[in-house]
Design an enzyme around this catalytic site. Sequence first.
Site, PDB file in Angstrom:
ATOM      1  N   SER A 164       0.787  -1.118  -0.145  1.00 46.93           N
ATOM      2  CA  SER A 164       0.035   0.268  -0.094  1.00 46.93           C
ATOM      3  C   SER A 164       0.820   1.279   0.127  1.00 46.93           C
ATOM      4  O   SER A 164       1.732   1.144   0.464  1.00 46.93           O
ATOM      5  CB  SER A 164      -0.883  -0.073   1.173  1.00 46.93           C
ATOM      6  OG  SER A 164      -1.601   1.173   1.551  1.00 46.93           O
ATOM      7  N   TYR A 177      -1.406  -0.864  10.739  1.00 49.93           N
ATOM      8  CA  TYR A 177      -1.428  -1.264   9.258  1.00 49.93           C
ATOM      9  C   TYR A 177      -0.427  -0.789   8.446  1.00 49.93           C
ATOM     10  O   TYR A 177       0.042  -1.601   7.460  1.00 49.93           O
ATOM     11  CB  TYR A 177      -2.934  -0.633   8.731  1.00 49.93           C
ATOM     12  CG  TYR A 177      -3.246  -1.238   7.105  1.00 49.93           C
ATOM     13  CD1 TYR A 177      -3.469  -2.280   6.952  1.00 49.93           C
ATOM     14  CD2 TYR A 177      -3.262  -0.192   6.450  1.00 49.93           C
ATOM     15  CE1 TYR A 177      -4.027  -2.327   5.893  1.00 49.93           C
ATOM     16  CE2 TYR A 177      -3.456  -0.315   5.037  1.00 49.93           C
ATOM     17  CZ  TYR A 177      -3.860  -1.384   4.904  1.00 49.93           C
ATOM     18  OH  TYR A 177      -3.961  -1.819   3.296  1.00 49.93           O
ATOM     19  N   LYS A 181       2.547  -2.751   6.273  1.00 51.15           N
ATOM     20  CA  LYS A 181       2.392  -2.639   4.503  1.00 51.15           C
ATOM     21  C   LYS A 181       3.996  -2.147   4.329  1.00 51.15           C
ATOM     22  O   LYS A 181       4.492  -2.677   3.258  1.00 51.15           O
ATOM     23  CB  LYS A 181       1.474  -1.598   4.035  1.00 51.15           C
ATOM     24  CG  LYS A 181      -0.068  -2.059   4.253  1.00 51.15           C
ATOM     25  CD  LYS A 181      -0.204  -3.367   3.465  1.00 51.15           C
ATOM     26  CE  LYS A 181      -1.506  -3.831   3.181  1.00 51.15           C
ATOM     27  NZ  LYS A 181      -1.649  -4.858   2.317  1.00 51.15           N
TER      28      LYS A 181
END
Length: 273
Positions: A164, A177, A181
Site C-alpha cells: 500500500s 496497518y 505494509k
Amino acid sequence: MLRAVTKTLITSPISAARTMSHCSLSGKVAIVTASTDGIGFAAAQALGKRGAHVIVSSRRQGNVDKAVSLLRNDNIEVTGTTCNVGNKEERERLVKMAVEQCGGIDILVSNAAVNPFFGNILESTDEVWSKILDVNVKATFLLTKQVVPHMEKRGGGSVVIVSSVAGYQPMQGLGPYSVSKTALLGLTQALAPELAQSNIRVNCVAPGIIKTRFSSALWQNEEATNELMKRISIKRLGTPEDIGGTIAFLCSEDASYITGETITVTGGINCRL
C-alpha cells in the site's frame, strides 16, 4: 499502415507469436487470496482474462460462490474455496487443492489483509499488532514458502505481494496497518534474490487510494476525499481494475526481467521510503 503491420506479421511469424504470447497466461494456475471483492477480485479477473486458471478465496462461502459465478460469466476458468490465510490448516488446504485439482501452481497473489484498529498508534494493543502482523505479513511469507516447491516443479513462477502507499507514507489513524505494509516492501526485497535461482520472481504492488469497500472510510468522507485529491496528480480515485492490470503484467512474460521491485499505482502520489 495496416498493410505494413500485416506484412510484418507475415514475414516475422516468430516475432509475432512471441509478442502475442507475452501477455498470455494460458496454462498457468494462479492463487489469489482475498479475491472475492475489490483488488483481489480485479486481480483474479485480469489473470483469468489472460488465460490463467484462477483460484479465488475468502473467509465466507457466500462471497466465494458469488465471485466464482461472476468470473465464470466472463468465461474464466475458476475454482473457489474458503480460506482464512491467518490459519495454517486453511493455507495448507488452499495449496493442496490447487495442486490436486489444477495440477500445480504458477502464480501467487498475496492480497489478504486486515485492519482491526483506527486511532492513535500509542493506543494500539498487543492483540491488534499480533492480528495485523500475523495476517498481513507472516501469512504472506508462510504462504509463499508453501507454494515455492510447487512452482519449482513447474520450472518457476511469479509471486506478487499487495502492499500500500501507506507502506511509504503512514496514514493517520492507520499506524499498525501502515507498518505492516512497510514490512511487505522489505519482504519482497528479501525473497526476490533467494527465489530468483529457482526462476521465481517476487514483486510488489503498492496501491494508492483505491475505491473499494475496504478503504471506504477514506473516500466516503467528502472532506477527506478533497484533501486526498490535493495529493493525487491524476484527479480521480483509483479503481480495482487499475491494480488488477498491473498485477497481471507482473505475472506475464512482459515482466520476465523484473524482480524485487515495488510498483506504486497511486495516481501520482509522491512515494518515498
